[in-house]
Design an enzyme around this catalytic site. Structure first.
Site, PDB file in Angstrom:
ATOM      1  CG  HIS A 107      -2.007   1.001   1.192  1.00  0.00           C
ATOM      2  ND1 HIS A 107      -3.169   0.797   0.493  1.00  0.00           N
ATOM      3  CD2 HIS A 107      -2.121   2.217   1.770  1.00  0.00           C
ATOM      4  CE1 HIS A 107      -3.961   1.839   0.636  1.00  0.00           C
ATOM      5  NE2 HIS A 107      -3.341   2.734   1.401  1.00  0.00           N
ATOM      6  CG  MET A 162      -0.616  11.566   2.185  1.00  0.00           C
ATOM      7  SD  MET A 162      -0.326  11.736   3.961  1.00  0.00           S
ATOM      8  CE  MET A 162      -0.534  10.050   4.493  1.00  0.00           C
ATOM      9  N   GLY A 179      -0.897   6.501  12.525  1.00  0.00           N
ATOM     10  CA  GLY A 179      -0.942   6.328  13.966  1.00  0.00           C
ATOM     11  C   GLY A 179      -2.254   6.678  14.643  1.00  0.00           C
ATOM     12  N   GLY A 232      -5.369   2.438  11.499  1.00  0.00           N
ATOM     13  CA  GLY A 232      -5.446   1.973  12.883  1.00  0.00           C
ATOM     14  C   GLY A 232      -5.604   0.477  13.050  1.00  0.00           C
ATOM     15  CB  THR A 252       2.335   1.410  13.224  1.00  0.00           C
ATOM     16  OG1 THR A 252       2.360   2.746  12.704  1.00  0.00           O
ATOM     17  CG2 THR A 252       3.259   1.328  14.431  1.00  0.00           C
ATOM     18  CB  SER A 253      -0.027  -3.367  13.245  1.00  0.00           C
ATOM     19  OG  SER A 253      -0.724  -3.260  12.024  1.00  0.00           O
TER      20      SER A 253
END
Length: 216
Positions: free
Chosen positions: A33, A37, A145, A174, A195-196
């Site tokens: 992914h 932006m 985050g 998230g 992040t995960s």
């Protein structure tokens, strides 16, 4: 319905980006992914065409390019040239949604529309017969985050009821081991996680996320 993990490059360490992406591939992630932006549609600026083009040379994953940019129709062809396999644009970012879809599909790529948390699925329903995927944002677009918004699950369920099982619904924002099962249970089959995935042991993180889905 197979659950596909799409690790978000935005959370990776760009100093060792190629190594981290290859590790995610080895761990079983089929998609990558890429959040673009522009600082206009969303407040932050991330990366653009040169980064995607450079990474494409070394990576076999499906490039899942998420355009968080105003008037995406100006750049769709260039992102496809850079290596995008899926191009997602925001319903809120253009008045030329059908033109965007046609541009993507005319290049033989998969077309997707995204809706921010405050946008209902009626923004995408007129185009479902031409779309390959809808992305339901589970955070406000533009920042990493953030906490997963459980209220978006009702939107995912409503959309799944409309499109049936042979259509891709993606969620982004998230996602972790504690809530990935909720997202998949609501009907999402392509799950973005940043992040995960990239925070720590990538292989262990991906295995944990996929195990949490397998327990549905």
């Amino acid at each position: 319905m197979e659950i596909i993990l799409s690790p978000s490059v935005l959370a990776a360490d760009f100093g060792i980006l190629g190594e981290q992406i290859r590790e995610s591939e080895r761990a079983g992630a089929k998609y990558l992914h890429l959040d673009v932006m522009d600082g206009v549609f969303v407040p932050n600026i991330s990366f653009g065409i040169p980064v995607i083009s450079s990474v494409r040379k070394y990576v076999n994953s499906v490039f899942d390019v998420h355009l968080m940019i105003k008037e995406p129709e100006r750049y769709i062809d260039r992102f496809i040239d850079a290596g995008a396999d899926i191009v997602t644009f925001h319903a809120e970012a253009t008045t030329k949604a059908e033109e965007c879809i046609d541009m993507i599909r005319s290049r033989g790529k998969r077309a997707a529309m995204a809706v921010s948390p405050g946008t209902g699925i009626e923004a995408v329903t007129p185009y479902l017969d031409k779309l390959d995927m809808v992305l339901c944002m589970t955070v406000e677009p533009g920042y990493g985050g953030q906490a997963y918004m459980t209220e978006i699950e009702s939107k995912v369920k409503e959309l799944r009821n409309i499109v049936g099982s042979d259509f891709d619904i993606q969620v982004d924002g998230g996602i972790n081991e504690d809530n990935i099962g909720r997202a998949a249970g609501a009907g999402a089959n392509i799950i973005v996680a940043g992040t995960s995935v990239f925070g720590g042991d990538i292989r262990k993180n991906i295995e944990g996320l996929m195990k949490a889905c397998a327990q549905l």
